[in-house]
Scaffold this active site. Sequence first.
Site, mmCIF file in Angstrom:
data_model
loop_
_atom_site.group_PDB
_atom_site.id
_atom_site.type_symbol
_atom_site.label_atom_id
_atom_site.label_comp_id
_atom_site.label_asym_id
_atom_site.label_seq_id
_atom_site.Cartn_x
_atom_site.Cartn_y
_atom_site.Cartn_z
ATOM 1 N N LYS A 199 1.666 4.177 7.373
ATOM 2 C CA LYS A 199 0.867 5.023 6.496
ATOM 3 C C LYS A 199 1.334 6.473 6.581
ATOM 4 O O LYS A 199 2.065 6.867 7.500
ATOM 5 C CB LYS A 199 -0.615 4.969 6.901
ATOM 6 N N SER A 214 0.805 -1.222 0.000
ATOM 7 C CA SER A 214 0.000 0.000 0.000
ATOM 8 C C SER A 214 0.840 1.275 0.000
ATOM 9 O O SER A 214 0.318 2.351 -0.225
ATOM 10 C CB SER A 214 -0.942 0.023 1.217
#
Length: 238
Positions: free
Chosen positions: A197, A159
């Site tokens: 993230k 991701s």
Amino acid sequence: MLTKKQLDLLEFIHKRLQRDGVPPSFDEMKVALDLRSKSGIHRLITALEERGFIRRLAHRARAIEILRLPESLGGGSEPQNAGTEAQGFSPTVIDGGQDRTPARTSARHSSAVELPVMGRIAAGVPIEAISQVSHQVTVPGGMISPNGQHFALEVKGDSMIEAGINNGDIVVIRETEAADDGDIVVALVEGHEATLKRYHREGSIIALEAANPAYETRRYPEEQVRIQGLLVGLIRTY
């Protein structure tokens, strides 16, 4: 001789590499240089590569290495890594111990240090938090803050691929509970799930943003998210 746009892009990439340990995405470059499309960024990247200032690493998304900087950015005519092989290094071993709390490793001034790899961190959906040393990894001393405590994690998932972070990479993390908008962080979600993230605050909401359009941005009340560390470097094995 570089054009102003080429120089601006090289400076932006250099600063982001120093701050995050990974280059910015093409979208971030486009915004920073106020360009309308990523095709302009591709042309600037190609020009910098042809002039020997950067190198793109094959088969790696957004992987850019700076070879040298112009004098206006504090560089010289030689590549940034010139002469390092001749200088050698004297590694200083940092004992990670078996403490289950990450980042019990103090940085020292040295050419290389060893950090505990605390297991895997999700670059995808959050996975169960990890807090047990699996092995040690040697990292360049320049990645380590003299006054900080650091640990390493193995990346699982894709991701963050557009931030240059691939599945299987080792990320070097500086322990901190604070982050600024845009920082890449290790976040503990609801006390038991850890993820890697990009951090954004939206009032009382914390947004954890992926760097891959296949993954949606996840938003949580601020009380459900605790920052455990900030990305400062990346180790990749080919």
